[in-house]
Write a protein that holds these residues in place. Structure first.
Motif, PDB file in Angstrom:
ATOM      1  N   UNK A 190      -0.067   3.328   2.888  1.00 20.05           N
ATOM      2  CA  UNK A 190      -0.592   2.129   2.096  1.00 20.05           C
ATOM      3  C   UNK A 190      -1.017   2.343   0.644  1.00 20.05           C
ATOM      4  N   UNK A 191      -1.569   3.628   0.643  1.00 17.45           N
ATOM      5  CA  UNK A 191      -1.654   3.894  -0.966  1.00 17.45           C
ATOM      6  C   UNK A 191      -0.520   4.174  -1.806  1.00 17.45           C
ATOM      7  N   UNK A 192       0.396   4.742  -1.271  1.00 20.49           N
ATOM      8  CA  UNK A 192       1.703   4.822  -1.738  1.00 20.49           C
ATOM      9  C   UNK A 192       2.274   3.652  -2.219  1.00 20.49           C
ATOM     10  N   UNK A 193       2.217   2.750  -1.242  1.00 17.85           N
ATOM     11  CA  UNK A 193       2.989   1.434  -1.343  1.00 17.85           C
ATOM     12  C   UNK A 193       2.373   0.703  -2.473  1.00 17.85           C
ATOM     13  N   UNK A 194       0.830   0.691  -2.607  1.00 14.92           N
ATOM     14  CA  UNK A 194       0.173  -0.030  -3.684  1.00 14.92           C
ATOM     15  C   UNK A 194       0.445   0.905  -4.952  1.00 14.92           C
ATOM     16  N   UNK A 195       0.609   2.109  -5.064  1.00 17.10           N
ATOM     17  CA  UNK A 195       0.950   2.509  -6.342  1.00 17.10           C
ATOM     18  C   UNK A 195       2.149   2.377  -6.727  1.00 17.10           C
ATOM     19  N   UNK A 196       3.133   2.108  -5.989  1.00 17.93           N
ATOM     20  CA  UNK A 196       4.587   1.891  -6.167  1.00 17.93           C
ATOM     21  C   UNK A 196       4.691   0.610  -6.733  1.00 17.93           C
ATOM     22  N   UNK A 197       4.018  -0.296  -6.409  1.00 20.51           N
ATOM     23  CA  UNK A 197       3.943  -1.631  -6.683  1.00 20.51           C
ATOM     24  C   UNK A 197       3.082  -2.039  -7.898  1.00 20.51           C
ATOM     25  N   UNK A 198       2.421  -1.080  -8.306  1.00 20.42           N
ATOM     26  CA  UNK A 198       1.577  -1.007  -9.600  1.00 20.42           C
ATOM     27  C   UNK A 198       0.142  -1.776  -9.455  1.00 20.42           C
ATOM     28  N   UNK A 199      -0.361  -1.530  -8.288  1.00 26.33           N
ATOM     29  CA  UNK A 199      -1.607  -1.977  -7.872  1.00 26.33           C
ATOM     30  C   UNK A 199      -2.502  -0.922  -7.557  1.00 26.33           C
ATOM     31  N   UNK A 246       4.605  -7.357  -3.166  1.00 29.65           N
ATOM     32  CA  UNK A 246       3.805  -6.531  -1.794  1.00 29.65           C
ATOM     33  C   UNK A 246       3.793  -7.190  -0.713  1.00 29.65           C
ATOM     34  N   UNK A 247       3.743  -8.596  -0.497  1.00 24.46           N
ATOM     35  CA  UNK A 247       3.481  -9.219   0.503  1.00 24.46           C
ATOM     36  C   UNK A 247       4.702 -10.160   1.043  1.00 24.46           C
ATOM     37  N   UNK A 248       5.715 -10.238   0.342  1.00 20.62           N
ATOM     38  CA  UNK A 248       7.058 -11.009   0.757  1.00 20.62           C
ATOM     39  C   UNK A 248       7.710 -10.814   1.805  1.00 20.62           C
TER      40      UNK A 248
END
Length: 396
Positions: free
Chosen positions: A20-29, A287-289
């Motif tokens: 989850x943290x990797x996904x957030x970092x990749x998405x700029x959040x 992030x959520x689409x």
């Protein structure tokens, strides 16, 4: 199986929280945003920003950089997308703004349209209609559908005029480019004039187009299943499988996902660190689409209900998820009444989400020029007094 071969053993095992943290970092959040790069930097990081007609607080393509950068000026967002040779609009996850560098990557889709011969509509006289559009654009410069004679024949929305069918067909096959949106109307120009010469070619074969798009999706997602990678630019699963071994993405196992996954090797170089963004997200945010991915990564059921009949809506017309502390912990259906931001319907996972929701509402209100926030419906209702008190404490 990938391309008919057994899947390679995963190189790394990640916990669900790490993924989850990797996904957030990749998405700029997660982490400090690159404010110098601004909205243009967000576009390049994500690789695609979805467009949509709905405008509540703002249009979705404005909400995406806002979620990452904070109160970036709305005109600055428009300028970042549409000034100069920086982006183009095309079919990706849906109708999206894309970095101009990705123009060659969609040659496979342009070729597929040409081979198919039409999208939804068929022209009565394709050669004459397309020639007329080309000539108008060549002599008059960028034009809207209205400039070309109007988009409809007078019937329903799908009853397109011949010029509208022609210009959209030329857009599909890459002879025409949407260079900007003006009053939400597409502005069309000839690709040979709008796309830099170094990029204006369809020399890349389908396999290489797909490899680049899957690699880009992997970078933008951080860690993803095959279905996640396919959904990002709306590819087919077998297209992803055919190129995965050549993308450089690393096989990983994510605990609890139950499916093979791949990660951007750069995302595995070190634990993602930095401050989590607290913000409201557009329902069309990348992030959520992807609804199944959102459920898997965040344990959050998300869907847009704008096109659901009002009596059947659960969370409201344009419910925006609340991101805080790296989790999706609430949602709100906003509206504007004069200088008041109205939370028509708001839900919170628990009491810990009260302060983040209040902060997110206040920041959003200030961004769109509102000086007050009013909560109409709150679920659970016992949290309303604390939410309203917190909003008052923030000056709402």
């Amino acid at each position: 199986m990938v391309s008919g071969n057994p899947l390679p053993a995963p190189d790394v095992t990640l916990t669900a929280a790490e993924a989850r943290r990797i996904a957030l970092r990749a998405q700029g959040l997660l982490g400090a945003p690159d404010r110098r790069a601004g909205a243009r930097g967000v576009l390049r990081q994500l690789g695609a920003v979805q467009l949509d007609t709905i405008s509540v607080l703002a249009r979705s393509h404005e909400l995406v950089p806002y979620a990452r950068l904070g109160a970036v000026g709305r005109q600055a967002v428009e300028s970042a997308y549409w000034s100069g040779e920086h982006s183009f609009e095309y079919w990706s996850h849906a109708a999206c703004v894309l970095p101009i560098e990705e123009w060659p990557h969609f040659a496979f889709r342009r070729r597929a349209f040409r081979e198919r011969g039409h999208r939804w509509h068929r022209m009565k006289d394709r050669e004459a209609s397309c020639a007329a559009v080309r000539d108008r654009l060549k002599t008059e410069g960028p034009l809207t559908t209205a400039d070309l004679g109007g988009g409809r024949n007078g019937g329903e929305w799908w009853d397109w005029s011949e010029s509208k069918i022609a210009v959209e067909w030329l857009l599909d096959i890459g002879e025409v480019v949407v260079t900007e949106r003006r009053g939400w109307k597409r502005v069309y120009d000839l690709a040979e004039r709008a796309v830099p010469g170094t990029l204006l070619h369809d020399d890349i074969d389908d396999h290489e187009c797909l490899r680049r798009l899957v690699s880009q999706a992997g970078t933008a997602l951080g860690v993803a299943t095959r279905a996640d990678l396919a959904d990002y630019h709306r590819l087919k699963g077998d297209q992803v499988s055919a190129v995965l071994p050549e993308t450089g993405l690393v096989p990983v196992e994510v605990q609890g996902w139950g499916k093979p996954a791949w990660a951007d090797p750069a995302a595995l170089a070190g634990p993602p660190r930095g401050r989590h963004r607290t913000t409201l997200l557009s329902p069309f945010d990348s992030l959520v689409w992807d609804r199944p991915r959102t459920q898997r990564v965040f344990g959050f059921t998300h869907r847009l209900e704008a096109y659901v009949p009002k009596p059947r809506r659960v969370h409201g017309y344009f419910a925006m998820p609340l991101l805080a502390g790296g989790e999706l912990c609430g949602r709100v259906d906003p509206a504007r009444e004069g200088s008041t931001l109205v939370a028509r319907q708001l839900s919170l996972r628990d009491a810990k989400a009260v302060e983040p929701m209040a902060a997110a509402l206040r920041e959003a209100a200030e961004w769109v020029g509102c000086d007050a926030v009013r909560v109409e419906r709150c679920d659970p209702e016992p949290l309303r007094p604390r939410l309203e008190e917190t909003l008052t404490g923030l000056g709402a």
